[in-house]
Design an enzyme around this catalytic site. Structure first.
Site, PDB file in Angstrom:
ATOM      1  N   ASN A 114       0.870  -1.173   0.000  1.00 36.97           N
ATOM      2  CA  ASN A 114       0.000   0.000   0.000  1.00 36.97           C
ATOM      3  C   ASN A 114       0.908   1.224   0.000  1.00 36.97           C
ATOM      4  O   ASN A 114       1.566   1.523   1.002  1.00 36.97           O
ATOM      5  CB  ASN A 114      -0.926   0.011   1.216  1.00 36.97           C
TER       6      ASN A 114
ATOM      7  N   ASP B 139      -4.188  -4.625   0.933  1.00 35.09           N
ATOM      8  CA  ASP B 139      -4.539  -4.052   2.220  1.00 35.09           C
ATOM      9  C   ASP B 139      -5.979  -4.466   2.501  1.00 35.09           C
ATOM     10  O   ASP B 139      -6.906  -3.948   1.896  1.00 35.09           O
ATOM     11  CB  ASP B 139      -4.398  -2.527   2.144  1.00 35.09           C
TER      12      ASP B 139
ATOM     13  N   HIS C 179       2.585   2.139   5.282  1.00 35.96           N
ATOM     14  CA  HIS C 179       2.591   0.678   5.199  1.00 35.96           C
ATOM     15  C   HIS C 179       3.985   0.205   4.814  1.00 35.96           C
ATOM     16  O   HIS C 179       4.779   0.955   4.243  1.00 35.96           O
ATOM     17  CB  HIS C 179       1.610   0.185   4.138  1.00 35.96           C
TER      18      HIS C 179
END
Length: 255
Positions: free
Chosen positions: A7, A149, A247
């Site tokens: 992500n 995600d 992330h």
């Protein structure tokens, strides 16, 4: 075969932080990106197209600069699928699937409910709607890797502050029970948990309160695979450093 899920929280932002220069060191066959946060014409430019890869994108048509998924691939796919047939989900740019024979590689960005009740209810609706689709993929006999995600932790080992987050989106009992259905009842495989049964690594950290420095994180980025791929799971790695996003990239190697 190596697959990366990441992500980017804005692909152009991650690229500006050196992500695409760092990426070749992983020698990945597929790189699945979520939250590209751009329209396709903004991403299909030389500086965002790493050498040796073909790029595919599915951006959001409902809101520019929002959501969006992409896949960099070293192989030319037989088929490209950019939605699952439900406009509220598809038009937010949340599903991109490349097919290679009986193998499907997917980049998926599942909705978050953290902004309020309306989006949480949408997330619940997506969970109900997509479950039969996942069942159909299982029944198809295809080898499927769903990278992305998922915006849900599964167990206590997947989040630092378990108790205090029981009423927060991403750690709600209903959400975790849905992952129980996928992993325990249906047989989908959480690649990380299969490879590291006792692992307590995280893939996302809040940008508030020095959460990353203190490693107060959540594991919400997965590569979920069909049972047929379980024997091929060889190794995995999460890369919290360097920091390209809130992330961390997640790599799985398949035999």
């Amino acid at each position: 075969m190596k697959i990366v899920s990441f992500n980017a929280n804005g692909l152009r932002s991650a690229a500006n932080k050196g992500f695409l220069e760092w990426l070749p060191g992983l020698d990945a066959d597929f790189v699945c990106i979520q939250e590209t946060k751009a329209q396709e014409h903004q991403l299909r430019v030389p500086e965002l197209l790493p050498p040796g890869y073909t790029a595919f994108f599915r951006d959001a048509s409902t809101k520019k600069g929002y959501s969006g998924v992409g896949i960099y691939t070293r192989r030319e796919p037989d088929e490209v699928i950019t939605g699952l047939g439900w406009e509220p989900f598809d038009e937010e740019g949340r599903w991109l699937e490349l097919r290679f024979g009986k193998l499907s590689v997917v980049s998926m960005y599942f909705p978050s409910g953290s902004s309020g009740d309306e989006r949480q209810n949408f997330k619940f609706a997506c969970m109900d709607w997509i479950l039969p689709i996942f069942d159909a993929y299982l029944a198809s006999g295809r080898d499927v890797v769903i990278c992305g995600d998922w915006n849900i932790v599964h167990t206590r080992k997947d989040i630092r502050n378990w108790t205090s987050n029981q009423k927060n989106s991403g750690c709600l009992p209903q959400e975790r029970a849905w992952l129980d259905l996928l992993f325990h009842d249906r047989g989908w495989v959480d690649s990380y948990r299969h490879l590291r049964p006792d692992g307590e690594d995280y893939t996302w950290w809040s940008q508030r309160g020095a959460a990353r420095a203190k490693n107060v994180g959540w594991r919400i980025d997965y590569q979920v695979v069909t049972p047929s791929l379980r024997p091929r799971l060889k190794s995995c790695a999460i890369f919290p450093e360097p920091r390209f996003s809130d992330h961390a990239p997640y790599l799985v190697e398949y035999e």
